[in-house]
Design a protein around this motif. Sequence first.
Motif, PDB file in Angstrom:
ATOM      1  N   VAL A  22     -22.634  -0.410  13.305  1.00  0.00           N
ATOM      2  CA  VAL A  22     -21.362  -0.117  12.637  1.00  0.00           C
ATOM      3  C   VAL A  22     -20.263  -0.980  13.226  1.00  0.00           C
ATOM      4  N   MET A  23     -20.164  -1.017  14.541  1.00  0.00           N
ATOM      5  CA  MET A  23     -19.091  -1.776  15.181  1.00  0.00           C
ATOM      6  C   MET A  23     -19.253  -3.280  14.980  1.00  0.00           C
TER       7      MET A  23
ATOM      8  N   GLU B  31     -16.682  -8.009  12.389  1.00  0.00           N
ATOM      9  CA  GLU B  31     -16.735  -9.224  11.565  1.00  0.00           C
ATOM     10  C   GLU B  31     -15.536  -9.329  10.628  1.00  0.00           C
ATOM     11  N   TYR B  32     -14.948  -8.202  10.271  1.00  0.00           N
ATOM     12  CA  TYR B  32     -13.831  -8.197   9.337  1.00  0.00           C
ATOM     13  C   TYR B  32     -12.509  -7.811   9.982  1.00  0.00           C
ATOM     14  N   GLY B  33     -12.442  -7.883  11.314  1.00  0.00           N
ATOM     15  CA  GLY B  33     -11.158  -7.746  11.988  1.00  0.00           C
ATOM     16  C   GLY B  33     -10.907  -6.476  12.764  1.00  0.00           C
ATOM     17  N   ALA B  34     -11.814  -5.510  12.748  1.00  0.00           N
ATOM     18  CA  ALA B  34     -11.620  -4.307  13.555  1.00  0.00           C
ATOM     19  C   ALA B  34     -11.712  -4.690  15.029  1.00  0.00           C
ATOM     20  N   LYS B  35     -10.903  -4.068  15.847  1.00  0.00           N
ATOM     21  CA  LYS B  35     -10.867  -4.408  17.267  1.00  0.00           C
ATOM     22  C   LYS B  35     -11.757  -3.518  18.122  1.00  0.00           C
TER      23      LYS B  35
ATOM     24  N   PRO C 285      -5.833  -1.806  10.322  1.00  0.00           N
ATOM     25  CA  PRO C 285      -4.709  -2.008   9.411  1.00  0.00           C
ATOM     26  C   PRO C 285      -5.178  -1.781   7.968  1.00  0.00           C
ATOM     27  N   SER C 286      -4.335  -1.184   7.168  1.00  0.00           N
ATOM     28  CA  SER C 286      -4.695  -0.881   5.777  1.00  0.00           C
ATOM     29  C   SER C 286      -5.160  -2.114   5.009  1.00  0.00           C
ATOM     30  N   ALA C 287      -4.620  -3.264   5.341  1.00  0.00           N
ATOM     31  CA  ALA C 287      -4.948  -4.488   4.614  1.00  0.00           C
ATOM     32  C   ALA C 287      -6.417  -4.881   4.732  1.00  0.00           C
TER      33      ALA C 287
ATOM     34  N   LYS D  82       2.046  -3.452  15.535  1.00  0.00           N
ATOM     35  CA  LYS D  82       2.150  -3.395  14.071  1.00  0.00           C
ATOM     36  C   LYS D  82       1.163  -4.397  13.477  1.00  0.00           C
ATOM     37  N   PRO D  83       0.567  -4.062  12.319  1.00  0.00           N
ATOM     38  CA  PRO D  83      -0.327  -5.012  11.661  1.00  0.00           C
ATOM     39  C   PRO D  83       0.408  -6.310  11.354  1.00  0.00           C
TER      40      PRO D  83
END
Length: 107
Positions: free
Chosen positions: A20-21, A26-30, A65-67, A103-104
């Motif tokens: 999962v992580m 790969e798409y920006g989660a930290k 971030p929502s984006a 902030k995003p």
Amino acid sequence: MAYQYEMIVCVVNTGFSDAVMSAAREYGAKGGTVLHARGTANPEAEHFFKITIQPEKEVVMILVPSAIKDDVLHAIYKDAGLNTPGQGIAFTLPVDAAVGLPKPDGQ
């Protein structure tokens, strides 16, 4: 109301939180938080979904971030969803306030 952040919650079989992580990063989660849990599905659910439900689970919570929420959510489902050995489900929750986070981008 537009939210700056969303929480992605993913419930997978034990041992699949790393998948999962990896997908989320790969798409920006930290990062994320993993909780150990026990599932309580009944045999009818196993028959309906044509899967075997393992009782030991991991719950992965990821604040993003929502984006990037949709991209991260779809990547998680591709790599750890119901049709994978992780047999995961994932959903999002809006976050109306968060402290201790930058902030995003673009806000």
